[in-house]
Design a protein around this motif. Sequence first.
Motif, PDB file in Angstrom:
ATOM      1  N   VAL A  14      47.084  44.506  41.857  1.00  0.00           N
ATOM      2  CA  VAL A  14      45.772  45.148  41.800  1.00  0.00           C
ATOM      3  C   VAL A  14      44.894  44.474  40.755  1.00  0.00           C
ATOM      4  O   VAL A  14      43.710  44.209  40.991  1.00  0.00           O
ATOM      5  CB  VAL A  14      45.921  46.659  41.503  1.00  0.00           C
ATOM      6  N   GLY A  17      43.622  41.122  41.908  1.00  0.00           N
ATOM      7  CA  GLY A  17      42.582  41.245  42.918  1.00  0.00           C
ATOM      8  C   GLY A  17      41.255  41.708  42.356  1.00  0.00           C
ATOM      9  O   GLY A  17      40.187  41.351  42.875  1.00  0.00           O
ATOM     10  N   ALA A  18      41.281  42.499  41.293  1.00  0.00           N
ATOM     11  CA  ALA A  18      40.045  43.086  40.762  1.00  0.00           C
ATOM     12  C   ALA A  18      39.442  42.316  39.594  1.00  0.00           C
ATOM     13  O   ALA A  18      38.258  42.444  39.318  1.00  0.00           O
ATOM     14  CB  ALA A  18      40.314  44.517  40.324  1.00  0.00           C
ATOM     15  N   SER A  19      40.238  41.509  38.920  1.00  0.00           N
ATOM     16  CA  SER A  19      39.723  40.837  37.724  1.00  0.00           C
ATOM     17  C   SER A  19      39.071  39.506  38.083  1.00  0.00           C
ATOM     18  O   SER A  19      39.454  38.841  39.050  1.00  0.00           O
ATOM     19  CB  SER A  19      40.849  40.601  36.719  1.00  0.00           C
TER      20      SER A  19
END
Length: 95
Positions: A14, A17-19
């Motif tokens: 996660v 994918g988000a950073s």
Amino acid sequence: ASGAVPMLVLFRLVIDGASPRVAYATHIDFVFYLLVLLSLLILFFNSYVVLTLQKIKPLAAQLQEGAVRRLQQLNALVFLSTLGILSIAMTYVCI
């Protein structure tokens, strides 16, 4: 300790994918590495406790009681040190 491994893998997926893509380690990377380190510390300590308990089974009851008492004290020490490391590291990350 075995439940922490899938959680850490999903956490990493996660976060990746988000950073944003940067060339340096971010604060969340530091938190992830800290959680992995503490999970490994707990895993190794649990393995030590299980192996020690298996080794002292054939001993006399009085020796077993003393060994179990020492393991309980060591468990308290590891628990408090893990909490201390986690709280100090989280304070460092937030500053």
